[in-house]
Design a protein around this motif. Structure first.
Motif, PDB file in Angstrom:
ATOM      1  N   ASP A  51       0.837  -1.199   0.000  1.00  0.00           N
ATOM      2  CA  ASP A  51       0.000   0.000   0.000  1.00  0.00           C
ATOM      3  C   ASP A  51       0.875   1.254   0.000  1.00  0.00           C
ATOM      4  O   ASP A  51       0.621   2.212  -0.734  1.00  0.00           O
ATOM      5  CB  ASP A  51      -0.898   0.044   1.247  1.00  0.00           C
ATOM      6  CG  ASP A  51      -1.932  -1.065   1.272  1.00  0.00           C
ATOM      7  OD1 ASP A  51      -2.347  -1.513   0.196  1.00  0.00           O
ATOM      8  OD2 ASP A  51      -2.320  -1.473   2.389  1.00  0.00           O
ATOM      9  N   TRP A  52       1.876   1.250   0.836  1.00  0.00           N
ATOM     10  CA  TRP A  52       2.785   2.396   0.948  1.00  0.00           C
ATOM     11  C   TRP A  52       3.572   2.585  -0.350  1.00  0.00           C
ATOM     12  O   TRP A  52       3.606   3.682  -0.916  1.00  0.00           O
ATOM     13  CB  TRP A  52       3.728   2.193   2.129  1.00  0.00           C
ATOM     14  CG  TRP A  52       4.743   3.277   2.294  1.00  0.00           C
ATOM     15  CD1 TRP A  52       6.004   3.301   1.775  1.00  0.00           C
ATOM     16  CD2 TRP A  52       4.575   4.495   3.013  1.00  0.00           C
ATOM     17  NE1 TRP A  52       6.654   4.471   2.126  1.00  0.00           N
ATOM     18  CE2 TRP A  52       5.789   5.220   2.891  1.00  0.00           C
ATOM     19  CE3 TRP A  52       3.529   5.042   3.745  1.00  0.00           C
ATOM     20  CZ2 TRP A  52       5.983   6.469   3.488  1.00  0.00           C
ATOM     21  CZ3 TRP A  52       3.719   6.288   4.341  1.00  0.00           C
ATOM     22  CH2 TRP A  52       4.926   6.993   4.202  1.00  0.00           C
ATOM     23  N   ASP A  53       4.199   1.523  -0.819  1.00  0.00           N
ATOM     24  CA  ASP A  53       5.077   1.627  -1.978  1.00  0.00           C
ATOM     25  C   ASP A  53       4.318   2.043  -3.237  1.00  0.00           C
ATOM     26  O   ASP A  53       4.816   2.855  -4.031  1.00  0.00           O
ATOM     27  CB  ASP A  53       5.789   0.296  -2.225  1.00  0.00           C
ATOM     28  CG  ASP A  53       6.795  -0.042  -1.135  1.00  0.00           C
ATOM     29  OD1 ASP A  53       7.179   0.873  -0.379  1.00  0.00           O
ATOM     30  OD2 ASP A  53       7.185  -1.224  -1.025  1.00  0.00           O
ATOM     31  N   THR A  54       3.128   1.501  -3.435  1.00  0.00           N
ATOM     32  CA  THR A  54       2.354   1.814  -4.636  1.00  0.00           C
ATOM     33  C   THR A  54       1.986   3.289  -4.689  1.00  0.00           C
ATOM     34  O   THR A  54       2.123   3.939  -5.733  1.00  0.00           O
ATOM     35  CB  THR A  54       1.068   0.957  -4.681  1.00  0.00           C
ATOM     36  OG1 THR A  54       1.439  -0.412  -4.782  1.00  0.00           O
ATOM     37  CG2 THR A  54       0.205   1.335  -5.874  1.00  0.00           C
ATOM     38  N   VAL A  55       1.523   3.827  -3.576  1.00  0.00           N
ATOM     39  CA  VAL A  55       1.107   5.231  -3.551  1.00  0.00           C
ATOM     40  C   VAL A  55       2.307   6.166  -3.689  1.00  0.00           C
ATOM     41  O   VAL A  55       2.276   7.127  -4.458  1.00  0.00           O
ATOM     42  CB  VAL A  55       0.310   5.527  -2.262  1.00  0.00           C
ATOM     43  CG1 VAL A  55       0.054   7.027  -2.109  1.00  0.00           C
ATOM     44  CG2 VAL A  55      -1.017   4.771  -2.287  1.00  0.00           C
TER      45      VAL A  55
END
Length: 244
Positions: free
Chosen positions: A99-103
């Motif tokens: 979730d963190w990396d994608t955003v």
């Protein structure tokens, strides 16, 4: 004819930004990730001035390839609008690394890689304007949005650093929309609930949601000679909701 590149330029606010630049006489390259139907509709609405190219802003190799294609065909752009963004809302303790990396990859690294690919050609051609589309949540946090808020806060600092280092050739500013009447905002904040919508409207001094046209009006100011002495700044367009 000025060439403008708009990431996320076929849906929501980005579509209106593309259409406004086309109406100003620009040749617009609207980058999109996957919605072919939205891309076709935007091209049709652009009256021959909009070209849509697929590019995932989370993939630096795709960014480099599409930028080479743009500059080979049209030369250096005069305007770059870093608008593409995603959100994956979850409570902080439930948020995954993905979730963190994608955003962060799309919302912060994407503008870095896209600007880094195009800025040298812009400088060589005499300059231009870069506008980074941030958000008022870059300044004020909200629940379940640690990744999104952090990405947009980082984008504000990236804006300032770019403005400092690319001067005097390229002006770089940030446009910060507040609550805007788009499908994505309605879904994220549950504004289809009349009580929720009424509460949000009560918190906005202007008493209404922003429109994509409001954001296009602000963009028009930031990319024209009327803002020729403006760089490194944050233009908040939110009806007075945030006064920091």
């Amino acid at each position: 004819m000025t060439t403008s590149v708009v990431s996320g330029g076929t849906r929501g606010i980005g579509r209106e930004l593309s259409l406004r630049l086309a109406a100003l006489g620009h040749r617009v390259i609207a980058l999109y990730r996957g919605d072919e139907d939205a891309a076709r509709q935007t091209v049709r609405a652009g009256d021959g001035r909009i070209e849509a190219l697929r590019c995932d802003l989370a993939r630096p190799d795709e960014i480099r390839a599409v930028c080479a294609r743009i500059t080979d065909a049209h030369g250096a752009p005069g305007v770059l609008v870093n608008n593409a963004g995603v959100n994956r809302d979850r409570p902080f303790l439930s948020m995954t690394g993905e979730d963190w990396d994608t955003v962060l990859a799309t919302n912060l690294s994407g503008p870095f890689h896209l600007s880094r690919a195009l800025a040298p050609t812009m400088v060589a051609a005499g300059g231009g304007s870069i506008v980074n589309i941030a958000s008022t949540t870059a300044l004020r946090p909200r629940p379940d949005g640690a990744n999104y808020c952090a990405s947009k806060a980082g984008l504000l600092q990236l804006t300032k650093c770019m403005a400092l280092e690319l001067a005097p050739h390229i002006r770089v500013n940030a446009l910060l929309p507040g609550f805007t009447d788009t499908e994505e905002v309605t879904e994220r904040y549950r504004l289809d609930d009349p009580d929720r919508r009424a509460a949000v409207l009560e918190s906005i001094p202007r008493g209404r949601l922003g429109t994509a046209r409001d954001m296009a009006d602000a963009l028009e100011f930031l990319v024209t000679a009327r803002s020729g002495y403006v760089t490194g700044q944050q233009l908040i367009v939110d009806g007075g909701h945030f006064m920091g």
